[in-house]
Design a protein around this motif. Structure first.
Motif, PDB file in Angstrom:
ATOM      1  N   LEU A   1      35.312  41.012  34.046  1.00  0.00           N
ATOM      2  CA  LEU A   1      36.682  41.535  34.112  1.00  0.00           C
ATOM      3  C   LEU A   1      37.573  40.627  34.954  1.00  0.00           C
ATOM      4  CD1 LEU A   1      35.971  45.366  34.569  1.00  0.00           C
ATOM      5  CD2 LEU A   1      36.743  44.190  32.488  1.00  0.00           C
TER       6      LEU A   1
ATOM      7  N   CYS B   1      32.991  42.836  27.022  1.00  0.00           N
ATOM      8  CA  CYS B   1      32.798  43.835  28.083  1.00  0.00           C
ATOM      9  C   CYS B   1      32.694  45.247  27.492  1.00  0.00           C
ATOM     10  CB  CYS B   1      33.942  43.781  29.091  1.00  0.00           C
ATOM     11  SG  CYS B   1      33.948  42.291  30.120  1.00  0.00           S
TER      12      CYS B   1
ATOM     13  N   LEU C   1      39.407  37.881  33.052  1.00  0.00           N
ATOM     14  CA  LEU C   1      40.611  38.267  32.313  1.00  0.00           C
ATOM     15  C   LEU C   1      41.866  37.772  33.019  1.00  0.00           C
ATOM     16  CD1 LEU C   1      39.726  41.945  31.281  1.00  0.00           C
ATOM     17  CD2 LEU C   1      39.662  39.901  29.831  1.00  0.00           C
TER      18      LEU C   1
ATOM     19  N   PHE D   1      40.940  35.796  26.381  1.00  0.00           N
ATOM     20  CA  PHE D   1      41.181  37.112  26.982  1.00  0.00           C
ATOM     21  C   PHE D   1      40.611  38.211  26.079  1.00  0.00           C
ATOM     22  CE2 PHE D   1      43.443  41.010  27.829  1.00  0.00           C
ATOM     23  CZ  PHE D   1      43.706  40.993  29.191  1.00  0.00           C
TER      24      PHE D   1
ATOM     25  N   THR E   1      36.704  38.129  25.850  1.00  0.00           N
ATOM     26  CA  THR E   1      36.083  38.633  27.078  1.00  0.00           C
ATOM     27  C   THR E   1      36.159  40.156  27.134  1.00  0.00           C
ATOM     28  OG1 THR E   1      36.740  36.605  28.246  1.00  0.00           O
ATOM     29  CG2 THR E   1      36.085  38.479  29.601  1.00  0.00           C
ATOM     30  N   ALA E   2      37.348  40.702  26.832  1.00  0.00           N
ATOM     31  CA  ALA E   2      37.523  42.161  26.854  1.00  0.00           C
ATOM     32  C   ALA E   2      36.610  42.827  25.818  1.00  0.00           C
ATOM     33  CB  ALA E   2      38.985  42.514  26.590  1.00  0.00           C
TER      34      ALA E   2
END
Length: 482
Positions: A381, A429, A384, A422, A425-426
């Protein structure tokens, strides 16, 4: 003018970054998650995610060469103080699951060093072991509050030793079939064996890979110490990507030779590194020699990482914070320079995350695997904010910021590259929140996914609540003082 011998070349930067970003545990965790299919996953991860990530970091470091707060400073300059506080808070609070797992790592490494097997932790009741972990954590919290740094220095030596042994493992394991009589598994190099299925189950493992390759923003300040940043920094980052890729691929092949990719042990994430060095010693007729050295080095490194990760992140958060966003009580410093109330907050959050999971996760292997995967959900996180800062940089007015090195001069392409990293990665997760290794829709599955969702919400949510508390309490403090 600074002489050339004080400047970094691209090879120096690549080696520095390699030591700070990569570790043998990343190879073990990747193989444990995907088996030999991780080979193609690593190739895709490095080419589509890691290389642009590293090059963006270089441009940010070059643009904000005088900033000392890293990502928080980048956000403050591009997007304002409030978002900078949230970035700083994220960078600190994602260490909570990390700190909750470190005592486990200490006990596991110590068990292997003493008994040369993983039975001490593997067969222990989770509540008893987590209670021991809480005691260890509180002990090192107290040690860190006294300003003791010797443990951290020992850990640097141990960490370097582990790094050297990790490289040695890859070389000796790959060479074993040619120079020893060791029995190894045959690796199927067909596309069917190596190509991921790209199904739902596969997508839940992406967070482990993102977690493995993240963190290169730590080297961003060094871009301005290079002889020729515009040419040498991308060279260094590409060299880093090649070194990490080669190590990951060869390491995965070495793991595939030692462990049956179609029958991966459930506890490979927890004990895989120790099994690997134990087998390596057996291959070369040295018994547990490699295992004992690795276990001792890892015990010391885990202890150092625990002490350092208690102390450094909270100090970074509070060092240059805007008092509009943090209650003054949290910034209280004792005679050793320790933010005592910040330590107390750390103790409450980490202590809760150590004890609560043991109430609903039935065995130690499942508990370890869950906490590792939770780290893979929470720790990325912070990345981000790197991509958010880069998008803000590319959106800024022409000529507002100057850099000696640029990943790309095209603002639209740069913004889209930041948006891709971004979004990926989100997505990783979110997918990482779905439990693995437990029966779907069982009571433990629901328990794990609830913790996986609530943990990041609570940890990040505190960062939204603190400014409101600060607004009230800081005003009361000022009125009392007046």
């Amino acid at each position: 003018m600074e002489s050339n011998n004080k400047k970094l070349g691209w090879s120096n930067l690549a080696l520095m970054a390699f030591v700070s970003v990569w570790g043998f545990g990343n190879v073990v965790n990747g193989f444990a998650s995907q088996g030999m299919k991780v080979v193609v996953s690593w190739i895709l991860m490095f080419s589509l995610y890691f290389v642009p990530y590293a090059l963006m970091v270089g441009e940010m470091g070059s643009t904000f060469k005088d900033s000392k707060g890293g990502v928080s400073s980048w956000i403050k300059t591009t997007s304002g103080a409030k978002l900078a506080f949230l970035a700083g808070w994220t960078y600190w609070v994602v260490h909570v699951p990390y700190l909750a797992q470190k005592p486990q790592g200490v006990l596991i490494a110590l068990g292997w060093a003493v008994n040369q097997n993983g039975s001490m932790v593997k067969n222990m009741n989770p509540m008893i072991l987590q209670s021991m972990c809480l005691v260890i954590f509180l002990l090192f919290l107290w040690i860190s509050s006294k300003g003791v740094n010797s443990i951290k220095r020992i850990g640097t030596i141990a960490g370097t030793s582990m790094f050297v042994m990790s490289i040695l493992y890859v070389i000796l394991a790959i060479a074993a079939p040619a120079i020893t009589t060791a029995h190894t598994y045959h690796i199927d190099f067909s596309m069917k064996s190596l190509m991921p299925d790209f199904n739902f189950d596969y997508l839940t493992t992406l967070a482990i890979l993102v977690f493995a390759v993240g963190g290169c923003e730590k080297i961003s300040p060094y871009v301005n110490n290079m002889k020729n940043p515009s040419k040498d920094f991308p060279k260094g980052m590409i060299a880093l990507a090649v070194m990490v890729a080669v190590t990951a691929l060869l390491g995965s092949f070495a793991m595939g030779m030692m462990f049956d990719p179609n029958n991966i042990p459930k506890d490979l994430m927890m004990n895989g590194a120790y099994y690997s060095f134990q087998k390596l010693g057996q291959y070369y007729g040295l018994g547990n020699f490699f295992l004992i050295i690795y276990a001792i080095a890892n015990t010391l490194a885990q202890i150092s990482a625990l002490a350092f990760s208690i102390d450094a992140p909270i100090k970074v958060l509070l060092a240059d914070v805007d008092n509009r966003f943090i209650p003054k009580s949290l910034t209280k410093i004792n005679e050793n320079g320790t933010p005592v109330n910040g330590y107390k907050l750390t103790a409450v959050l980490v202590g809760t995350l150590i004890i609560v999971p043991a109430l609903g996760i039935g065995d130690m292997t499942s508990l370890f695997n869950w906490l590792l995967r939770l780290n893979a959900v929470v720790m990325p996180l912070r990345y981000l904010w790197v991509f958010f800062a880069y998008m803000a940089l590319k959106k800024a007015a022409e000529g507002k910021f100057q850099a000696t090195y640029q990943f790309t001069k095209n603002k639209t392409f740069g913004f889209l590259a930041g948006l891709w990293c971004f979004g990926f990665t989100a997505f990783a997760c979110i997918m990482g929140m779905f439990p693995k290794g437990v029966k779907t829709y069982s009571s433990e599955w629901y328990f794990q996914i609830t913790l996986n969702v609530l943990t990041p919400i609570i940890l990040l949510g505190l960062g939204l609540i603190l400014p409101m508390i600060a607004k009230k309490t800081n005003k009361e403090t000022e009125n009392t003082a007046a």
